[in-house]
Write a protein that holds these residues in place. Structure first.
Motif, PDB file in Angstrom:
ATOM      1  N   VAL A 116       0.599  27.473   9.904  1.00  0.00           N
ATOM      2  CA  VAL A 116       1.162  26.274   9.288  1.00  0.00           C
ATOM      3  C   VAL A 116       0.676  26.182   7.846  1.00  0.00           C
ATOM      4  N   ILE A 117       1.603  26.179   6.905  1.00  0.00           N
ATOM      5  CA  ILE A 117       1.286  26.087   5.480  1.00  0.00           C
ATOM      6  C   ILE A 117       1.785  24.744   4.963  1.00  0.00           C
ATOM      7  N   ASP A 118       0.892  23.953   4.419  1.00  0.00           N
ATOM      8  CA  ASP A 118       1.264  22.673   3.822  1.00  0.00           C
ATOM      9  C   ASP A 118       2.186  22.939   2.630  1.00  0.00           C
ATOM     10  N   ASP A 119       3.419  22.473   2.723  1.00  0.00           N
ATOM     11  CA  ASP A 119       4.417  22.726   1.677  1.00  0.00           C
ATOM     12  C   ASP A 119       4.264  21.694   0.575  1.00  0.00           C
ATOM     13  N   SER A 120       3.165  21.804  -0.160  1.00  0.00           N
ATOM     14  CA  SER A 120       2.865  20.855  -1.228  1.00  0.00           C
ATOM     15  C   SER A 120       2.395  21.617  -2.467  1.00  0.00           C
ATOM     16  N   ALA A 121       2.356  20.924  -3.597  1.00  0.00           N
ATOM     17  CA  ALA A 121       1.930  21.565  -4.840  1.00  0.00           C
ATOM     18  C   ALA A 121       0.465  21.988  -4.782  1.00  0.00           C
ATOM     19  N   LYS A 122      -0.329  21.351  -3.933  1.00  0.00           N
ATOM     20  CA  LYS A 122      -1.731  21.727  -3.820  1.00  0.00           C
ATOM     21  C   LYS A 122      -1.874  23.113  -3.201  1.00  0.00           C
ATOM     22  N   THR A 123      -1.117  23.382  -2.149  1.00  0.00           N
ATOM     23  CA  THR A 123      -1.190  24.669  -1.463  1.00  0.00           C
ATOM     24  C   THR A 123      -0.282  25.703  -2.107  1.00  0.00           C
ATOM     25  N   LEU A 124       0.888  25.261  -2.571  1.00  0.00           N
ATOM     26  CA  LEU A 124       1.872  26.156  -3.190  1.00  0.00           C
ATOM     27  C   LEU A 124       2.140  25.678  -4.614  1.00  0.00           C
ATOM     28  N   PRO A 125       1.243  26.007  -5.547  1.00  0.00           N
ATOM     29  CA  PRO A 125       1.387  25.493  -6.917  1.00  0.00           C
ATOM     30  C   PRO A 125       2.623  26.057  -7.614  1.00  0.00           C
ATOM     31  N   ASP A 126       3.232  25.243  -8.443  1.00  0.00           N
ATOM     32  CA  ASP A 126       4.402  25.672  -9.189  1.00  0.00           C
ATOM     33  C   ASP A 126       4.060  26.877 -10.057  1.00  0.00           C
ATOM     34  N   PRO A 161      -0.483  32.702 -13.076  1.00  0.00           N
ATOM     35  CA  PRO A 161      -1.470  33.656 -13.578  1.00  0.00           C
ATOM     36  C   PRO A 161      -1.455  33.785 -15.096  1.00  0.00           C
ATOM     37  N   GLU A 162      -2.607  34.135 -15.595  1.00  0.00           N
ATOM     38  CA  GLU A 162      -2.798  34.487 -16.998  1.00  0.00           C
ATOM     39  C   GLU A 162      -3.543  35.821 -17.038  1.00  0.00           C
ATOM     40  N   PRO A 163      -3.244  36.676 -18.045  1.00  0.00           N
ATOM     41  CA  PRO A 163      -2.148  36.572 -19.017  1.00  0.00           C
ATOM     42  C   PRO A 163      -0.834  37.056 -18.412  1.00  0.00           C
ATOM     43  N   ARG A 164       0.272  36.742 -19.102  1.00  0.00           N
ATOM     44  CA  ARG A 164       1.593  37.235 -18.737  1.00  0.00           C
ATOM     45  C   ARG A 164       2.220  37.876 -19.974  1.00  0.00           C
ATOM     46  N   ASP A 165       3.179  38.764 -19.767  1.00  0.00           N
ATOM     47  CA  ASP A 165       3.844  39.378 -20.908  1.00  0.00           C
ATOM     48  C   ASP A 165       4.963  38.479 -21.415  1.00  0.00           C
ATOM     49  N   GLU A 166       5.766  38.989 -22.359  1.00  0.00           N
ATOM     50  CA  GLU A 166       6.822  38.165 -22.957  1.00  0.00           C
ATOM     51  C   GLU A 166       7.924  37.813 -21.976  1.00  0.00           C
ATOM     52  N   PHE A 167       7.945  38.469 -20.822  1.00  0.00           N
ATOM     53  CA  PHE A 167       8.932  38.153 -19.784  1.00  0.00           C
ATOM     54  C   PHE A 167       8.322  37.345 -18.633  1.00  0.00           C
ATOM     55  N   ASN A 168       7.128  36.815 -18.874  1.00  0.00           N
ATOM     56  CA  ASN A 168       6.387  36.045 -17.865  1.00  0.00           C
ATOM     57  C   ASN A 168       6.005  36.878 -16.641  1.00  0.00           C
ATOM     58  N   MET A 190       4.748  44.271 -10.540  1.00  0.00           N
ATOM     59  CA  MET A 190       4.792  43.217 -11.551  1.00  0.00           C
ATOM     60  C   MET A 190       5.751  42.147 -11.049  1.00  0.00           C
ATOM     61  N   LEU A 191       5.304  40.888 -11.071  1.00  0.00           N
ATOM     62  CA  LEU A 191       6.154  39.788 -10.642  1.00  0.00           C
ATOM     63  C   LEU A 191       6.308  38.779 -11.776  1.00  0.00           C
ATOM     64  N   ARG A 192       7.438  38.103 -11.771  1.00  0.00           N
ATOM     65  CA  ARG A 192       7.741  37.116 -12.812  1.00  0.00           C
ATOM     66  C   ARG A 192       7.364  35.723 -12.317  1.00  0.00           C
ATOM     67  N   PHE A 193       6.510  35.065 -13.062  1.00  0.00           N
ATOM     68  CA  PHE A 193       6.007  33.746 -12.689  1.00  0.00           C
ATOM     69  C   PHE A 193       6.553  32.704 -13.666  1.00  0.00           C
ATOM     70  N   VAL A 194       7.496  31.902 -13.191  1.00  0.00           N
ATOM     71  CA  VAL A 194       8.128  30.882 -14.033  1.00  0.00           C
ATOM     72  C   VAL A 194       8.130  29.554 -13.306  1.00  0.00           C
ATOM     73  N   PRO A 195       8.134  28.450 -14.044  1.00  0.00           N
ATOM     74  CA  PRO A 195       8.228  27.142 -13.392  1.00  0.00           C
ATOM     75  C   PRO A 195       9.476  27.038 -12.522  1.00  0.00           C
ATOM     76  N   GLY A 196       9.333  26.361 -11.398  1.00  0.00           N
ATOM     77  CA  GLY A 196      10.440  26.216 -10.473  1.00  0.00           C
ATOM     78  C   GLY A 196      10.445  27.259  -9.376  1.00  0.00           C
ATOM     79  N   ALA A 197       9.439  28.144  -9.372  1.00  0.00           N
ATOM     80  CA  ALA A 197       9.356  29.167  -8.326  1.00  0.00           C
ATOM     81  C   ALA A 197       7.892  29.409  -7.991  1.00  0.00           C
ATOM     82  N   ARG A 198       7.657  29.941  -6.807  1.00  0.00           N
ATOM     83  CA  ARG A 198       6.314  30.278  -6.358  1.00  0.00           C
ATOM     84  C   ARG A 198       6.434  31.386  -5.319  1.00  0.00           C
ATOM     85  N   TYR A 199       5.332  32.061  -5.052  1.00  0.00           N
ATOM     86  CA  TYR A 199       5.355  33.206  -4.142  1.00  0.00           C
ATOM     87  C   TYR A 199       4.431  32.966  -2.949  1.00  0.00           C
TER      88      TYR A 199
END
Length: 229
Positions: A116-126, A161-168, A190-199
């Motif tokens: 069971v994973i709490d579907d919240s910003a605390k557990t799954l940050p943007d 994550p930090e750092p990211r390249d010019e394509f996030n 390599m994965l793309r990390f952008v607001p509005g998504a999470r892994y």
């Protein structure tokens, strides 16, 4: 399936003494692991007999489904014969959750365990990630500049994550412990990390090959805010 004996504690997540959401109802999404056969079509039955059909897709999240719990226990039965398939423990106060179905070690009366994973910003940050180690040894991984060691049966949430390249894009590397001082790289990408998504990332053993495996699931869904008290 003996590897899954090591992760039962991860599923309990501090079992509560009261139902999770209002009237014992929790907004749920379902997920199965690659390389593992999905559970059969399921039913979740409310205390007053309302049947909710539930499907567990592989490697992708299901649509949102309102499910019922009795106390802390949310039961799922097979739609075909009404036999108990799994019971999820929903922590108190959780109104939205992701339920990951994983085979129980054989022989077991109840064939599936549920993470069971709490579907919240605390557990799954943007723009961040949630990582669970379902392997029976330690796993270490790199996410951007973060280097994390996960013991068997534990999980970790990470911000963007930090750092990211010019394509996030940021590097993601997983290594499995095979012997005391021997590690094997199971995944490097390599994965793309952008607001509005999470892994969501899971480390486990592929039952067919017996080899360590990583499954990554991208989630762009945002659960609605809970209703005001």
């Amino acid at each position: 399936m003996r590897v899954f004996r090591f992760i039962i504690a991860l599923f309990l997540l501090h079992a509560p003494c009261e139902a999770a959401g209002p009237n014992g109802k929790t907004s749920c999404r379902f997920l199965g692991l690659e390389g593992i056969e999905a559970p059969p079509p399921l039913l979740n039955v409310s205390p007053d007999g309302v049947e909710v059909a539930c499907t567990v897709p592989i490697a992708t999240l299901s649509p949102d489904t309102a499910c019922f719990a009795k106390g802390e226990a949310m039961a799922f039965v097979a739609a075909s014969d009404r036999k108990l398939v799994a019971t999820a423990t929903i922590p108190a106060g959780v109104t939205s959750a992701i339920l990951v179905f994983i085979p129980a070690p054989k022989p077991a009366q109840v064939p599936w365990k549920v993470l069971v994973i709490d579907d919240s910003a605390k557990t799954l940050p943007d723009a961040g990630a949630f990582v669970a180690n379902l392997y029976n040894q330690e796993v270490r991984f790199v996410l951007g500049a973060s280097k994390i060691m996960l013991k068997a049966g534990t999980s970790h949430s990470l911000p963007r994550p930090e750092p990211r390249d010019e394509f996030n894009m940021a590097p993601v590397v997983f290594q499995f412990q095979q012997k005391q001082d021997k590690w094997a790289t199971a995944s490097e990408s390599m994965l793309r990390f952008v607001p509005g998504a999470r892994y969501l990332m899971f480390a486990y053993v592929d039952p067919a090959s017996g080899r360590p495996r990583i499954m990554t699931c991208k989630d762009s869904y945002r659960p609605p805010p809970p209703p005001p008290p």
